[in-house]
Scaffold this motif. Sequence first.
Motif, PDB file in Angstrom:
ATOM      1  N   HIS A 149      14.513  27.642  -4.906  1.00  0.00           N
ATOM      2  CA  HIS A 149      14.883  28.716  -5.835  1.00  0.00           C
ATOM      3  C   HIS A 149      14.924  30.050  -5.099  1.00  0.00           C
ATOM      4  O   HIS A 149      13.966  30.410  -4.421  1.00  0.00           O
ATOM      5  N   SER A 150      16.038  30.755  -5.238  1.00  0.00           N
ATOM      6  CA  SER A 150      16.211  31.988  -4.462  1.00  0.00           C
ATOM      7  C   SER A 150      15.320  33.124  -4.949  1.00  0.00           C
ATOM      8  O   SER A 150      15.082  34.077  -4.226  1.00  0.00           O
TER       9      SER A 150
ATOM     10  N   GLY B 271      25.301  26.066  -2.029  1.00  0.00           N
ATOM     11  CA  GLY B 271      26.329  27.106  -2.041  1.00  0.00           C
ATOM     12  C   GLY B 271      26.416  27.858  -3.344  1.00  0.00           C
ATOM     13  O   GLY B 271      27.497  28.170  -3.820  1.00  0.00           O
ATOM     14  N   VAL B 272      25.244  28.109  -3.961  1.00  0.00           N
ATOM     15  CA  VAL B 272      25.233  28.916  -5.187  1.00  0.00           C
ATOM     16  C   VAL B 272      24.309  30.113  -4.960  1.00  0.00           C
ATOM     17  O   VAL B 272      23.400  30.071  -4.134  1.00  0.00           O
ATOM     18  N   MET B 273      24.582  31.166  -5.721  1.00  0.00           N
ATOM     19  CA  MET B 273      23.869  32.426  -5.547  1.00  0.00           C
ATOM     20  C   MET B 273      22.368  32.278  -5.722  1.00  0.00           C
ATOM     21  O   MET B 273      21.590  32.967  -5.082  1.00  0.00           O
ATOM     22  N   ASN B 274      21.931  31.360  -6.611  1.00  0.00           N
ATOM     23  CA  ASN B 274      20.506  31.289  -6.937  1.00  0.00           C
ATOM     24  C   ASN B 274      19.755  30.152  -6.248  1.00  0.00           C
ATOM     25  O   ASN B 274      18.732  29.695  -6.737  1.00  0.00           O
ATOM     26  N   ALA B 275      20.235  29.704  -5.108  1.00  0.00           N
ATOM     27  CA  ALA B 275      19.483  28.708  -4.346  1.00  0.00           C
ATOM     28  C   ALA B 275      19.481  29.057  -2.862  1.00  0.00           C
ATOM     29  O   ALA B 275      20.505  29.457  -2.306  1.00  0.00           O
ATOM     30  N   VAL B 276      18.312  28.928  -2.243  1.00  0.00           N
ATOM     31  CA  VAL B 276      18.221  29.042  -0.788  1.00  0.00           C
ATOM     32  C   VAL B 276      19.014  27.868  -0.208  1.00  0.00           C
ATOM     33  O   VAL B 276      18.798  26.723  -0.613  1.00  0.00           O
ATOM     34  N   PRO B 277      19.954  28.133   0.722  1.00  0.00           N
ATOM     35  CA  PRO B 277      20.788  27.040   1.256  1.00  0.00           C
ATOM     36  C   PRO B 277      19.957  25.902   1.858  1.00  0.00           C
ATOM     37  O   PRO B 277      19.075  26.131   2.684  1.00  0.00           O
TER      38      PRO B 277
ATOM     39  N   THR C  25      18.376  36.595  -0.487  1.00  0.00           N
ATOM     40  CA  THR C  25      18.964  35.313  -0.092  1.00  0.00           C
ATOM     41  C   THR C  25      20.485  35.406  -0.044  1.00  0.00           C
ATOM     42  O   THR C  25      21.091  35.918  -0.985  1.00  0.00           O
TER      43      THR C  25
ATOM     44  N   GLY D 243      23.057  32.960  -0.595  1.00  0.00           N
ATOM     45  CA  GLY D 243      23.085  31.589  -1.109  1.00  0.00           C
ATOM     46  C   GLY D 243      24.429  30.917  -0.938  1.00  0.00           C
ATOM     47  O   GLY D 243      24.519  29.701  -0.832  1.00  0.00           O
TER      48      GLY D 243
END
Lengths: 407, 407
Positions: free
Chosen positions: B223-224, B270-276, A261, A263
Amino acid sequence: MEDKWVIELIEQLAQFKEGEIGISRLAFSQADRQAREHIQGRMKDAGLDVRIDAAGNIIGRLAGKDPEAPAVATGSHLDTVPHGGKYDGVVGIAGGLLAIQRLQARGPLTHPVELVVFIAEEASRFGYSNLGSKAMNGTANIHAWSRAQDHSGITLKQAFLKQGLDLSAVTAAARKKEELKGFVELHIEQSRILEKTGSKIGIVEWVAASTRLKITVEGTAAHSGATPMDERQDALVSASMIVLAIQEISLEQSTYGTVGTVGAQIVHPGVMNAVPGMVEMWVDIRGVDHDSIIQTLQDIKDAISTIAEEQHTPVAMEVLSSEKPVLMDEHMVETIENVCRSRGVSYRLMNSGAGHDAMYMAHLTPTGMILIPCKNGLSHHPEESVATEDIMTGIDVLTEMLYRLAK
Amino acid sequence: MEDKWVIELIEQLAQFKEGEIGISRLAFSQADRQAREHIQGRMKDAGLDVRIDAAGNIIGRLAGKDPEAPAVATGSHLDTVPHGGKYDGVVGIAGGLLAIQRLQARGPLTHPVELVVFIAEEASRFGYSNLGSKAMNGTANIHAWSRAQDHSGITLKQAFLKQGLDLSAVTAAARKKEELKGFVELHIEQSRILEKTGSKIGIVEWVAASTRLKITVEGTAAHSGATPMDERQDALVSASMIVLAIQEISLEQSTYGTVGTVGAQIVHPGVMNAVPGMVEMWVDIRGVDHDSIIQTLQDIKDAISTIAEEQHTPVAMEVLSSEKPVLMDEHMVETIENVCRSRGVSYRLMNSGAGHDAMYMAHLTPTGMILIPCKNGLSHHPEESVATEDIMTGIDVLTEMLYRLAK
């Protein structure tokens, strides 16, 4: 009546948030501090002996008959991603507290039982996940953490201070193996496998490893009106190619359970009238198959090189962190299976794509994970939703597990 | 000696900036106010009669023999994009001031000559460009401007107030046609055409029109780690496809001089651990060929629909502004040609892809534009660079133009 109690506690915790969309309760925020304050009160009300360790983890302890016996622990986290939901983490805290109260009612057990509220599970704010469980298992990376800061420039060090904690002293939160007999985490699945297969409980075998990359694309900022199309080094065009390459590579590797991902992405200068001169992007790769993860990384690297060369936009890739998939304790997995069978609850052995505190506790003590379904698999999302019945089934299995371990 | 004077003035103005990378002197910022203060002092030192109009434009006037005669004006702007260069706008101000001083030395002319320092030429801060020249030509859109705010939530209204100006009164800056005889702007090219063809002066025929779009892509935040690749509605994947589609369409249309740029893009959460879950993007399309611009818009619309449908991510497109290409005054173009020929300066008739205050002044008075080469065509960039010799050639042509118009 117990279900009402749990739902009320979950709703009370959901009041502690910032903004209007979903639950934003970032680690060390005011909302997070308020939620932690609230749960401490509830743990004390339940008669637990509550302490806060050097990392800020809240540990509530129910004494056992043998004060020397190692403790059986459960727990999860209260912090959320921005605009997250009510259940991620919270189910394990509220459910854990109910389970311990049930054990208490049954009369004293041999082993002490602990509820742990881990600090800062989500990486959203400071870029590092699972600060609490890493500190507890003795792998706190104070050197790296000392340099972390959030988007507004607040350092993790300052955030710890505001909590009355000293980041340089978190090593004191590390626990000895002999203090614990085992750890079980109850959590929502954050995926649709249980929902699709109609199973009520997921028993985790592997927790996926996360590899995190930062990719920086360098183009040339230029006037968006005056620069001819064929003379541009547009960093966003290259970045978009990279996003699609990562998507394609991840789709290929998804046969092996690997996901990838992008993100976060920031465009510089990021104004309407300039060709983007630089793009920073953050990538999260997860999987349980080591070879597939390595292949994914290699394929991304190759794709980036090709794009960088063809587009004349240099690209740099930095591996921010790289973890190994974690296998849950075999005996724990079997015991959860036995509990489910004995109670007639449908279950399924599965992997967790999401990282959890259980992953880090597994390095310290035999660890198991109980997953319950969430609607449409949606998590890290305002519409995260879990059926009360499923929460209660999860708590039943957790209670029985803690009982079998602590009796 | 004159070249030293101009370069010193340009360097002095370059001191007024924020941050360390390039020149960031956004409209209405402290740096912008300081630069305006400085130039006012220099204009007064030169003996000009200086006033500030209701929009904040600085107007310095050299009296003519006939006080009733319409003024000949030159000018440009001092505000920059974030991390811009030293020359964009500034060359027209410093050069204009030197030209007027030279005219002064030659003795009184029939017409008054004015130097105008237009306010807020760049759209970077408030999303609207050319506030000063739009106010002067009587097309101030107070209704829309009243709602504008910058990234930190400061409204344009507040920015005006801080400058001692009232946004609701800017209509008073509108000038009558009979006040002016003509307007000539000296500016850097911001493109590589002059450099590639070896011409010293570009004489603008058309100024490209700008059409600005906002595109919003809706996906599903998830959740990524836990969300399988085939169950995602990743807004950034769709947005990346749109960036590449716009790039391809713009490349096709570039035969007609049209360019298209996605300059800004914001990923949510816009966080590493979430699918946009959502991406906002801003697009700038410029061209001199109306049919080509219409075709570009239609092609972008079609591409967006296809991507939205295939990816199951709804996409909305909003046209923020849409302007028509502007033709410079024929007589002005001829006169600049004559000046170049009589001085033996190589020149080339061309279009300007960049918008300029001259574009808006053209609606008010006969207008011409003199462009000079900039190194590698780089502009809106910290490395913007212009040869002193080219600046002096531009000022020579400007001086002679103003003389011929005002004599």
